[in-house]
Every structure is written in C-alpha cells, then in structure tokens.
Motif scaffolding. Sequence first.
Motif, mmCIF file in Angstrom:
data_model
loop_
_atom_site.group_PDB
_atom_site.id
_atom_site.type_symbol
_atom_site.label_atom_id
_atom_site.label_comp_id
_atom_site.label_asym_id
_atom_site.label_seq_id
_atom_site.Cartn_x
_atom_site.Cartn_y
_atom_site.Cartn_z
ATOM 1 N N UNK A 75 -1.738 0.647 -35.494
ATOM 2 C CA UNK A 75 -2.055 2.023 -35.876
ATOM 3 C C UNK A 75 -3.561 2.249 -35.760
ATOM 4 N N UNK A 76 -3.941 3.405 -35.186
ATOM 5 C CA UNK A 76 -5.347 3.793 -35.075
ATOM 6 C C UNK A 76 -5.651 4.883 -36.105
ATOM 7 N N UNK A 77 -6.649 4.662 -36.953
ATOM 8 C CA UNK A 77 -7.016 5.641 -37.962
ATOM 9 C C UNK A 77 -8.389 5.323 -38.520
ATOM 10 N N UNK A 78 -8.683 5.796 -39.748
ATOM 11 C CA UNK A 78 -9.973 5.489 -40.356
ATOM 12 C C UNK A 78 -9.847 5.504 -41.872
ATOM 13 N N UNK A 79 -10.685 4.724 -42.537
ATOM 14 C CA UNK A 79 -10.508 4.508 -43.967
ATOM 15 C C UNK A 79 -10.878 5.717 -44.806
ATOM 16 N N UNK A 83 -5.606 11.658 -46.278
ATOM 17 C CA UNK A 83 -4.193 11.545 -46.628
ATOM 18 C C UNK A 83 -3.326 10.930 -45.532
ATOM 19 N N UNK A 84 -3.486 11.351 -44.298
ATOM 20 C CA UNK A 84 -2.588 10.933 -43.229
ATOM 21 C C UNK A 84 -2.569 9.418 -43.037
ATOM 22 N N UNK A 86 -3.607 6.801 -45.002
ATOM 23 C CA UNK A 86 -3.010 6.013 -46.083
ATOM 24 C C UNK A 86 -1.491 6.147 -46.144
ATOM 25 N N UNK A 87 -0.999 7.363 -45.953
ATOM 26 C CA UNK A 87 0.450 7.578 -46.008
ATOM 27 C C UNK A 87 1.162 6.890 -44.849
ATOM 28 N N UNK A 88 0.616 7.023 -43.652
ATOM 29 C CA UNK A 88 1.242 6.396 -42.478
ATOM 30 C C UNK A 88 1.264 4.881 -42.612
ATOM 31 N N UNK A 89 0.150 4.308 -43.049
ATOM 32 C CA UNK A 89 0.079 2.854 -43.158
ATOM 33 C C UNK A 89 0.881 2.321 -44.337
ATOM 34 N N UNK A 90 1.004 3.115 -45.398
ATOM 35 C CA UNK A 90 1.879 2.730 -46.507
ATOM 36 C C UNK A 90 3.323 2.715 -46.020
ATOM 37 N N UNK A 91 3.687 3.710 -45.195
ATOM 38 C CA UNK A 91 5.032 3.728 -44.600
ATOM 39 C C UNK A 91 5.247 2.500 -43.720
ATOM 40 N N UNK A 170 -7.249 12.952 -35.119
ATOM 41 C CA UNK A 170 -6.745 11.809 -34.338
ATOM 42 C C UNK A 170 -5.227 11.836 -34.248
ATOM 43 N N UNK A 171 -4.713 11.132 -33.238
ATOM 44 C CA UNK A 171 -3.263 10.993 -33.089
ATOM 45 C C UNK A 171 -2.751 10.032 -34.159
ATOM 46 N N UNK A 172 -1.459 10.097 -34.440
ATOM 47 C CA UNK A 172 -0.920 9.358 -35.591
ATOM 48 C C UNK A 172 0.295 8.504 -35.236
ATOM 49 N N UNK A 173 0.373 8.047 -34.020
ATOM 50 C CA UNK A 173 1.495 7.195 -33.634
ATOM 51 C C UNK A 173 1.279 5.760 -34.111
ATOM 52 N N UNK A 174 2.375 5.074 -34.372
ATOM 53 C CA UNK A 174 2.353 3.633 -34.630
ATOM 54 C C UNK A 174 3.029 2.964 -33.438
ATOM 55 N N UNK A 175 2.420 1.882 -32.952
ATOM 56 C CA UNK A 175 2.870 1.257 -31.705
ATOM 57 C C UNK A 175 3.452 -0.131 -31.968
#
Length: 207
Positions: A75-79, A83-84, A86-91, A170-175
């Motif tokens: 997953x690409x994101x930033x600390x 909201x997005x 933390x929620x995506x990575x918690x999922x 940023x995009x929010x896909x998980x690969x």
Amino acid sequence: MTRIYAIIAAVVAVVALGVIWFVSRPVGGDDRFAQCRSSQIAGGTAQIGGPFTLVNSKGETVTDKDVITGPSLVYFGYTFCPDVCPLDNARNAEAIDILESRGQMVTPIFISIDPERDTPEVVGDFAHNLHERMIGLTGSPEQVKAASQAYKTYYKRQEEGDDDYYLIDHSTFSYLVLPPYGFVEFFRRDTSPEAMADTIGCFLDKM
C-alpha cells in the motif's frame, strides 16, 4: 489482385490476434490464478510492480527483493494522512490476521509517498502500530517516485495549507504481490477484510 488482398487481410488478422493475445495474457504466461482474479487489469493487461530501492525503518537501504520475500500486500500512503491511510491499512491488517488464523501468511507493506515528513523512524512506528509484521518503507523523493511509477500509483501534494500540515492526494489501491509471479491483484478501499482474505487465500491456494 482480389486474392492477394484477401491473403494480406488474413495475415493482418492473424497478427492482430497475436498482439491481442500477447498484451492480454496473464503475467508470466501462467493462467493458474484466473478463477481468483476479480480485476481484468490483474490478468496481465498492464505491467504493474517491479524493482524498487527504498529505506526501511532502521535506515537501511533495501530493494524489492529484500522486502517482498513471500506473499505481500503493498500500500502507498503517508503517515500524516488524516483518515484514508489509517483506515485502509487497518483493513489490510485485519485481512492479514484472518489469513493467519487460516494458516496463510502474508506480509503487509506500507510505502510512504511523503519522504519529507516520513522519516524511517516515523514510518516504522506507523507500520508497527497497525500490525506487528507490517513493514514501513520510505526513501528519497526520487526513490519514492520510482516505486510509485512501478506500481502505477498517483500522488500529488496539495499546494494550499500550512507547509508543515499539507495533505497529499493519492490513489488508494492495495496490491497483492506473489513471488515469483509478481503483481497478481489489486483491491479497492471498499473491499471488506473478509472478502480480501478470501480472494488472497484463493491465490495462495493456487501457488
């Protein structure tokens, strides 16, 4: 002359079919995951993933081969994401735990797109707080950009706002990446942990 045109047309048709087959074939020419895929792009119509060089939470320079040593969820994101991320990575972490309860191990990986604020220590703490096995990666702006381009992700810093508290679109896909097959599937943020675990489990069963 008509016969020549017909022959030429037939040859062109055969070549066109060959090109279509080539660009739409599954990555590596292996169709073993066909029944697991829910996204056409994951079937091989786009080259996603590839080599990268980044920095881990210990400040060590690592490559994709050092990090992706087994089934991984990237997953690409930033600390500083409000909201997005933390929620995506918690999922993602929940899906990883579901898989582990089924005897299937997958490594969650978080790659920062904000190297200016996300130091190795910051990204390491963020990842560990979400899951004890999550790997946090950062790097120089050039390294992060190269990794993002490899996975066809998008990110752009918003110009307005305080310099210390800016946001990043940023995009929010998980690969899902499976050595030695590489990228095999992506997940949108509306996918539930259970559905993600079921799909990933299907891929793992087919390895």
